[in-house]
Write an enzyme that holds these catalytic residues in place. Structure first.
Site, PDB file in Angstrom:
ATOM      1  N   SER A 120      42.779  38.009  34.955  1.00 19.72           N
ATOM      2  CA  SER A 120      41.548  38.168  35.726  1.00 19.72           C
ATOM      3  C   SER A 120      40.360  37.621  34.943  1.00 19.72           C
ATOM      4  O   SER A 120      40.290  36.419  34.682  1.00 19.72           O
ATOM      5  CB  SER A 120      41.381  39.633  36.126  1.00 19.72           C
ATOM      6  OG  SER A 120      40.426  39.785  37.157  1.00 19.72           O
ATOM      7  N   HIS A 165      43.581  36.280  41.502  1.00 18.53           N
ATOM      8  CA  HIS A 165      43.892  37.204  42.610  1.00 18.53           C
ATOM      9  C   HIS A 165      43.777  36.485  43.958  1.00 18.53           C
ATOM     10  O   HIS A 165      43.224  37.009  44.927  1.00 18.53           O
ATOM     11  CB  HIS A 165      42.962  38.417  42.568  1.00 18.53           C
ATOM     12  CG  HIS A 165      42.896  39.088  41.242  1.00 18.53           C
ATOM     13  ND1 HIS A 165      44.019  39.526  40.579  1.00 18.53           N
ATOM     14  CD2 HIS A 165      41.837  39.392  40.434  1.00 18.53           C
ATOM     15  CE1 HIS A 165      43.658  40.076  39.424  1.00 18.53           C
ATOM     16  NE2 HIS A 165      42.342  40.000  39.316  1.00 18.53           N
TER      17      HIS A 165
END
Length: 250
Positions: free
Chosen positions: A134, A170
């Site tokens: 991330s 994501h």
């Protein structure tokens, strides 16, 4: 033993729920060790959790996961001061530096205050594998889409730039990310942008993307580039990049 060339593993994964503890390392984390070429001893891994405010709870989860995996782990904290006398000496002695998720905007600001951006660049050049999930993926690139500034995703364009691309994380699990990445590429805010579904990682040797790998079946990576539309409006063109499914956890 260091990696034979500068190596980055940028991911939207690396963890799984543990059987006896909260967190265990999944295939991507083990792949980072493979890329480092560590053998004949316990691999050395440092976790940097700046993006999450150096959460001591997350530090402990990482240390426990490393124990189960047979790794020698440490954590580099910057709040309220660095917890290691020489960050450079420490990081240059590691096989893998793994960066956790959270606020990439805050991470970049704090790293630069402490000169950690320059130290990490030297570690990368020396063959220490840089990786993360991330925000720990976005940081290595020129920019991407982030929720660092609030619930509505916004662009971040002041990444470290070790990799001369944008990055999207994501990509399959947060529905607002794909359209914003397309918009940012189409309008020129981001250049060519490399994106990962959850569970997918991108392997770079130097600045070249050499492989996409996955710890989850059916997931993919994507390259998004600016393209010419039928009208004067610019568009973004998305190209899937097949991810190789990694084997069983060691």
């Amino acid at each position: 033993m260091a990696a034979t060339q500068p190596t980055i593993l940028a991911t939207s994964g690396g963890y799984r729920r543990g059987q006896r503890v909260d967190l265990e390392f999944n295939h991507l984390m083990h792949h980072a060790i493979d890329l480092a070429g560590a053998s004949g001893r316990r691999p050395r891994v440092t976790y940097i959790g700046t993006a999450g405010g150096d959460s001591r709870e997350w530090n402990q989860r990482f240390i426990e996961a490393a124990r189960i995996a047979g790794f020698e782990a440490s954590c580099l904290n910057l709040f309220t001061m660095p917890n290691i006398d020489s960050m450079e000496d420490h990081l240059l002695s590691q096989d893998v530096v793994w960066v956790g998720g959270g606020s990439v905007a805050n991470l970049l600001a704090v790293w630069r205050v402490h000169g950690l951006d320059l130290i990490l660049h030297r570690a990368w050049q020396a063959g220490v594998v840089l990786g993360g999930v991330s925000a720990g993926s976005l940081c290595w690139f020129r920019g991407g889409a982030t929720d660092s500034f609030g619930p509505e995703l916004q662009p971040v364009t002041n990444g470290l730039g070790f990799l001369p691309y944008g990055n999207g994380v994501h990509y399959d699990s947060e529905e607002r990310r794909r359209p914003l990445i397309h918009q940012l590429v189409a309008n020129g805010t981001l250049g060519e942008t490399h994106c990962t579904d959850d569970g997918v990682g991108l392997v770079y040797h130097g600045t070249a993307l050499v492989e996409a790998v996955s710890e989850t079946p059916g997931k993919s990576a994507y390259i998004v580039r600016a393209g010419a539309g039928e009208s004067v409006d610019a568009i973004a063109v998305e190209e899937p990049w097949e991810a190789r499914l990694l084997g069983s956890v060691k």
